[in-house]
Design an enzyme around this catalytic site. Structure first.
Site, PDB file in Angstrom:
ATOM      1  N   HIS A 263       7.646  10.950   7.045  1.00 48.43           N
ATOM      2  CA  HIS A 263       6.612  10.042   6.562  1.00 48.43           C
ATOM      3  C   HIS A 263       6.355   8.929   7.570  1.00 48.43           C
ATOM      4  O   HIS A 263       7.276   8.255   8.022  1.00 48.43           O
ATOM      5  CB  HIS A 263       7.026   9.443   5.218  1.00 48.43           C
ATOM      6  N   HIS A 300       9.016   0.348  -1.278  1.00 54.34           N
ATOM      7  CA  HIS A 300       8.876  -0.606  -0.177  1.00 54.34           C
ATOM      8  C   HIS A 300       8.930  -2.028  -0.712  1.00 54.34           C
ATOM      9  O   HIS A 300       8.245  -2.357  -1.684  1.00 54.34           O
ATOM     10  CB  HIS A 300       7.538  -0.376   0.536  1.00 54.34           C
ATOM     11  N   ASP A 306       1.508  -9.473   1.531  1.00 48.50           N
ATOM     12  CA  ASP A 306       0.968  -8.740   0.392  1.00 48.50           C
ATOM     13  C   ASP A 306       0.463  -7.390   0.897  1.00 48.50           C
ATOM     14  O   ASP A 306       0.299  -7.187   2.102  1.00 48.50           O
ATOM     15  CB  ASP A 306      -0.201  -9.497  -0.238  1.00 48.50           C
ATOM     16  N   HIS A 336       7.414  -2.223  -4.443  1.00 50.64           N
ATOM     17  CA  HIS A 336       6.516  -1.309  -5.123  1.00 50.64           C
ATOM     18  C   HIS A 336       6.770   0.081  -4.572  1.00 50.64           C
ATOM     19  O   HIS A 336       7.451   0.249  -3.546  1.00 50.64           O
ATOM     20  CB  HIS A 336       5.054  -1.708  -4.920  1.00 50.64           C
TER      21      HIS A 336
END
Length: 385
Positions: A263, A300, A306, A336
């Site tokens: 990834h 993560h 943000d 998140h």
């Protein structure tokens, strides 16, 4: 801007006499950035660009902050922004900080009775739905679904739409919008390792010289106010120009994704950068090809920024119930990740057709009153449902 460009007629040497057929001088204008130290263009007008006839009363378009401080995963349903006829009135700021303002817009009509200039920010206008023409003194740029229009500060422009069905995602940057430095060599040319090249850039074409006098309304934005100016000559009276400071466009569909056996982190998707933020493009691509690879993104923790994602089209395997025009904001300070079941479901998949724009700001984003009106209040619970 990536490359030097020129349109129309210009004299052999800068700052020299350049005369009209009747013997009078064209008016030279230097449009420069960062004083005289960065990108600039030299513009040649039929008339001096200073002929102001009237100045109206300024009015505020400053965003109204509804939630300044927060630590909550947030989702906005962008297509709930109602269409409006006027281009400027349709622009609704939803997320802002001192480096950038993010707005959603659904204008129905073209700009015909006024021109607009943002004198405080570069603009990146992403065309989610609709098509048309960006008109400027530098020339015209045809735009379609998926185009990023990059409009440097100080550019007077009009948006001409082909139909009433338009959806725009707009970033106002208080610093210059640049191509990432790592994509260019020491001479400014995009390298072989870059996910796009100069051939993908759409530059102004079809210069139209408007040698016209009259009353021309230009709405100029500065420090959150719109100043109505009436000029005595048409702002698109360019007979010619050259330089590096001008509007341009790039299609998200021309972004060539960088993939790997495992990834890849979000920086491989970076498309533009400003001071304290980046803009990335997620496009259809092959998934990771290690035999044990997990295509879904890992959990993560945002420590320094943000993370905002604007969903454009396609199937997002890491999230449930995503709709076009949705914005997710994952603030720095809490982790998140993919929704439950997404990780196992992604294993074995070979590709994705997702299309999205991501912005990572390094100062927290604040929600405006427009954002609160279109918020999905239960989004933060979506990882346990």
């Amino acid at each position: 801007m990536p490359v030097y460009h020129s349109l129309g007629a210009i004299p052999p040497k800068r700052h020299t006499q350049f005369r009209k057929p009747d013997g009078t001088l064209y008016a030279e204008e230097l449009v420069s950035t960062e004083g005289f130290s960065s990108l600039y263009s030299l513009v040649y007008h039929c008339y001096p660009p200073t002929l102001v006839k009237e100045l109206g009363e300024p009015y505020s378009v400053e965003p109204k902050i509804a939630r300044e401080k927060h630590l909550k995963h947030t989702s906005l349903i962008g297509f709930k922004i109602e269409p409006e006829d006027d281009y400027l009135q349709s622009r609704k700021p939803v997320l802002v900080n001192s480096d950038l303002h993010i707005s959603l817009a659904a204008p129905r009509k073209s700009m015909t009775d006024y021109f607009y200039k943002n004198s405080q920010a570069d603009e990146v206008v992403f065309i989610h739905e609709g098509s048309g023409t960006l008109k400027t003194g530098y020339g015209n740029i045809k735009f379609v679904y998926g185009d990023y229009l990059v409009i440097p500060r100080g550019t007077i422009y009009q948006m001409e739409f082909d139909t009433p069905d338009n959806r725009l995602f707009i970033v106002e940057s208080f610093s210059p919008i640049r191509i990432p430095k790592r994509y260019t060599n020491g001479y400014g040319q995009l390298t072989e390792q870059s996910p796009y090249c100069e051939r993908d850039i759409k530059r102004p074409a079809n210069l139209e010289t408007h040698d016209e006098k009259g009353d021309f309304k230009i709405l100029i934005k500065k420090q959150g106010l719109i100043y109505p100016y009436i000029y005595g000559t048409h702002p698109f009276d360019f007979i010619g120009w050259d330089g590096f400071h001008y509007p341009w466009a790039f299609s998200i569909h021309d972004f060539e994704p960088i993939t790997g056996r495992l990834h890849q982190p979000p920086p491989v998707h970076q498309t533009f950068e400003g001071h304290n933020f980046v803009i990335c493009s997620f496009v259809p691509r092959k998934f990771d090809y290690h035999p044990l690879a997990i295509p879904a993104p890992y959990n993560h923790s945002n420590v320094d920024s943000d993370e905002l994602l604007y969903y454009v089209d396609g199937d997002f395997m890491s999230r449930k119930s995503v709709v076009k025009g949705q914005i997710t904001l994952h603030p720095g300070g809490i982790p998140h990740g993919p929704h439950p079941g997404s990780v196992e479901k992604s294993i074995g998949k070979e590709s994705t057709d997702e299309l999205a724009v991501m912005i990572d700001p390094f100062r927290p984003l604040m929600l405006t009153d427009y954002a609160i009106q279109i918020e999905d209040e239960n989004y933060y619970k979506s990882w346990v449902s």
